[in-house]
Design an enzyme around this catalytic site. Structure first.
Site, short mmCIF file in Angstrom:
data_model
loop_
_atom_site.label_atom_id
_atom_site.label_comp_id
_atom_site.label_asym_id
_atom_site.label_seq_id
_atom_site.Cartn_x
_atom_site.Cartn_y
_atom_site.Cartn_z
N GLU A 42 0.88 -1.17 0.00
CA GLU A 42 0.00 0.00 0.00
C GLU A 42 0.92 1.22 0.00
O GLU A 42 1.76 1.36 0.89
CB GLU A 42 -0.87 -0.03 1.26
CG GLU A 42 -1.96 0.99 1.24
CD GLU A 42 -2.83 0.92 2.49
OE1 GLU A 42 -3.61 1.86 2.69
OE2 GLU A 42 -2.72 -0.05 3.28
N ARG A 267 4.37 -12.85 9.93
CA ARG A 267 5.00 -11.53 9.81
C ARG A 267 6.35 -11.56 10.50
O ARG A 267 6.55 -12.29 11.46
CB ARG A 267 4.17 -10.50 10.58
CG ARG A 267 3.06 -9.88 9.84
CD ARG A 267 2.35 -8.88 10.75
NE ARG A 267 2.58 -7.52 10.32
CZ ARG A 267 2.00 -6.99 9.26
NH1 ARG A 267 1.17 -7.69 8.53
NH2 ARG A 267 2.24 -5.75 8.92
N LYS A 277 3.94 1.02 9.63
CA LYS A 277 4.18 2.26 8.90
C LYS A 277 3.62 3.46 9.65
O LYS A 277 4.20 4.54 9.61
CB LYS A 277 3.55 2.17 7.50
CG LYS A 277 4.43 1.47 6.51
CD LYS A 277 3.79 1.42 5.14
CE LYS A 277 2.72 0.37 5.08
NZ LYS A 277 2.21 0.10 3.75
P1 ATP Z 1 2.22 -1.94 8.04
O1 ATP Z 1 1.50 -2.47 9.22
O2 ATP Z 1 3.69 -1.80 8.27
O3 ATP Z 1 1.60 -0.71 7.46
P2 ATP Z 1 0.98 -3.43 5.96
O4 ATP Z 1 0.76 -4.89 5.97
O5 ATP Z 1 -0.19 -2.55 6.12
O6 ATP Z 1 2.15 -3.12 6.98
P3 ATP Z 1 1.37 -3.25 3.16
O7 ATP Z 1 1.95 -2.15 2.36
O8 ATP Z 1 -0.08 -3.51 3.03
O9 ATP Z 1 1.74 -2.98 4.66
O10 ATP Z 1 2.22 -4.57 2.95
C1 ATP Z 1 2.55 -5.12 1.71
C2 ATP Z 1 2.88 -6.57 1.91
O11 ATP Z 1 3.95 -6.70 2.83
C3 ATP Z 1 1.71 -7.33 2.47
O12 ATP Z 1 1.54 -8.51 1.74
C4 ATP Z 1 2.09 -7.60 3.89
O13 ATP Z 1 1.56 -8.80 4.33
C5 ATP Z 1 3.62 -7.62 3.84
N1 ATP Z 1 4.17 -7.21 5.12
C6 ATP Z 1 3.97 -6.06 5.78
N2 ATP Z 1 4.60 -6.06 6.96
C7 ATP Z 1 5.24 -7.25 7.06
C8 ATP Z 1 6.07 -7.87 8.05
N3 ATP Z 1 6.37 -7.25 9.20
N4 ATP Z 1 6.54 -9.11 7.80
C9 ATP Z 1 6.25 -9.74 6.65
N5 ATP Z 1 5.48 -9.22 5.69
C10 ATP Z 1 4.98 -7.99 5.88
MG MG Z 2 -1.75 -2.31 4.82
#
Ligand code: ATP
Ligand code: MG
Length: 560
Positions: A42, A267, A277
């Site tokens: 995202e 994760r 983020k």
């Molecule tokens: P955040 O909580 O940091 O905003 P998010 O999951 O909302 O993380 P996205 O941009 O939606 O962030 O993530 C893109 C991809 O990265 C998704 O498939 C998500 O599952 C993966 N991802 C995000 N954080 C992690 C993590 N800590 N470990 C492994 N994969 C991750």
């Molecule tokens: Mg997200």
């Protein structure tokens, strides 16, 4: 090659690899198909080390099977998206060494398709317009022994079609209506209790502008995006496991062109840092750090600026493996992976961080001589360079003590020490200023010990680094420590901002470096002997050199 794959697979203990292998084998659901994955960030922030794990899984898995991985900006939620992030995300993934070729997409490109599939669901009697407000919906979601309730569930298909079109055309205020999938109000899985799949939200979208005032929910949009792109395996993190039935329901009940399979993995969490983020943005916006690329941040741009190499991060992700249970990895293990890589590739140099002058009183004034020194003892091909020695040099202030202390093998009056690659010198005393601070240390050299060997085989325990006082460059050196003092600063009801480490950045000025470091490039990596691994900071200029300590030499990682 096959053996390499096997080795990597074993190293990672990888159940995803096994699932995919089964799926493409004869009789499997994707027999004969090319493995096709995607990484769907995202664009609402910079990528962090957790994303690196997902990138390594998504791109890495496709690579292992000779398939493809798409890069897709998941921009269905227009609230906080920004073009700045899109470019940064691409830069970070390319830096890690993964390629999406021409397969770069925005989920918002599929808004028309999503609308079309939503209409299809209504027509099939599988979706309806609900007029419960968000509060009413919450109040009516039921619990394990009571089903959810919506008085609009059985409204005629034609009415829902008309209302949904009106939602799209902006006839109703934000939040007044939603489109809900008609699945099971009594489901034990609350994601299946007639989930909302569209909501009205008058928000400007960075790509589609004001074309839409309704936006699809993630659980509805994501399977459609995957299906349209021909994804076979949609790899995501564990929090989506309970959403998989809904993912499969959307695929099954719409006429999408392809059936992707969702597989979840844990994760990545790392101690002494935060990974969301939202929290990282807060650190930036409230000026706890200098920016997203502050070298203390767990962001990929921060790690890059700190001196992390793509190889060290990929190796880290490979070695932590993928599992089905969330766990927290020791920060020391990430550092261990960096140290391993830098130990191989970093050039060894001498830099004095907290200098005091050493005068070799029996060395003739005006005389100089040069020594050859290996650039990297691990890599003969890196060659040697010449360093200059003369009567005065800088040494670390802590390498001199006025009086002997047990176990201390460096300079104190009467003791001999080796000046790395040059001579053995014997300390004769020091000069202090009016405040009692040592301003100069004195020693005599033994001309018979050129290169640092003792001809008579006498033992000299200490070897210290030095920089010639006639030819050196000044540098600023930044030393980093954990950003948080608490190993888990954001668990329970802790406020992570209460645990910021006030000593996470120590800036040293007036460090003395070998002169050639004036031309250190951003991708050059150095071991400052006895001090750690360093790289030039992006703000470093010819007039003001700045080096970041990437990692210390001491390995804090203990194999459990
Ligand atoms: P955040 O909580 O940091 O905003 P998010 O999951 O909302 O993380 P996205 O941009 O939606 O962030 O993530 C893109 C991809 O990265 C998704 O498939 C998500 O599952 C993966 N991802 C995000 N954080 C992690 C993590 N800590 N470990 C492994 N994969 C991750
Ligand atoms: Mg997200």
């Amino acid at each position: 090659m096959a053996e390499e794959i096997k080795a990597a697979e074993n190293a990672a203990g990888n159940f995803i690899y096994d699932f995919i292998t089964e799926d493409i084998a004869p009789g499997g659901q994707y027999e004969g198909r090319e493995v096709h994955t995607r990484f769907p960030p995202e664009p609402n922030g910079y990528l962090h080390i957790g994303h690196a794990k997902a990138i390594c899984v998504d791109f890495g898995m496709a690579e292992r099977f000779g398939g493809k991985c798409n890069l897709r900006m998941d921009d269905t939620n227009p609230t906080k998206e920004d073009v700045e992030y899109v470019d940064a995300i691409k830069e970070d993934i390319a830096w890690l060494g993964f390629h999406w070729d021409d397969r770069f997409y925005f989920a918002s490109e599929y808004f028309d398709d999503m609308y079309h599939y939503a209409v299809e669901l209504i027509e099939k009697g599988l979706a309806y317009v609900c007029e419960l407000t968000p509060d009413q919906m919450r109040a009516n979601r039921g619990d394990l022994s009571h089903p959810a309730v919506s008085p609009y569930r059985d409204r005629p298909v034609e009415e829902s079609l008309r209302l949904f079109e009106g939602m799209k055309n902006g006839e109703y205020p934000d939040g007044s209506m939603t489109l809900r999938a008609k699945i099971d109000l009594a489901s034990g899985n609350f994601n299946m209790r007639d989930p909302v799949i569209y909501r009205i939200n008058r928000l400007h979208h960075h790509r589609t502008g004001d074309k839409w005032c309704i936006y699809p929910m993630y659980d509805f949009a994501h399977p459609i995006e995957d299906a349209i792109e021909g994804i076979t395996h949609s790899l995501c993190t564990l929090e989506f496991e309970d959403h998989r039935p809904l993912y499969d329901w959307v695929i099954k009940n719409t006429s999408v062109p392809n059936v992707p399979r969702q597989i979840e993995f844990a994760r990545l969490g790392i101690n002494n840092t935060v990974m969301s983020k939202r929290k990282l943005r807060q650190l930036v916006e409230d000026h706890f750090v200098s920016g997203w690329d502050d070298p203390r941040m767990p962001t990929l741009c921060g790690l890059r600026r700190r001196g992390y190499t793509p190889a060290s991060i990929r190796n880290f992700c490979e070695r932590i493996g993928v599992a089905k249970t969330n766990s927290v990895v020791d920060y020391a293990f990430l550092e261990h992976c960096l140290r391993e890589d830098l130990n191989e590739r970093a050039q060894r140099v001498m830099v004095v961080l907290r200098p005091v002058k050493l005068v070799i009183t029996n060395y003739p004034e005006g005389q100089t001589e040069s020594f050859e020194i290996e650039n990297n003892p691990n890599r003969e091909e890196d060659g040697k360079r010449t360093i200059t020695f003369s009567r005065e040099c800088y040494i670390e202030a802590e390498d001199f003590l006025e009086e002997k202390v047990k176990g201390y093998n460096r300079l104190y009056p009467g003791n001999e020490v080796r000046l790395k690659s040059a001579y053995i010198v014997k300390c004769t005393g020091c000069k202090k200023d009016e405040n009692g601070n040592v301003v100069e240390v004195y020693a005599e050299y033994d001309p018979e010990t050129r290169g640092g060997d003792t001809p008579d085989g006498r033992k000299v325990r200490g070897t210290i680094h030095w920089v010639n006082a006639e030819s050196y460059v000044e540098a600023e050196v930044r030393l980093y420590d954990n950003l948080f003092t608490d190993p888990e600063p954001d668990t329970g009801d802790k406020n992570f901002l209460d645990y910021i480490n006030p000593e996470s950045l120590v800036v040293l000025q007036g460090c003395k470096a070998e002169p050639f470091l004036a031309s250190a490039g951003l991708t050059d990596r150095y071991q400052f002997m006895r001090c750690g691994y360093f790289c030039a900071d992006k703000d470093s200029t010819a007039g003001h050199l700045i080096f970041n300590r990437s990692v210390s030499l001491k390995d804090g990682f203990k194999k459990k």
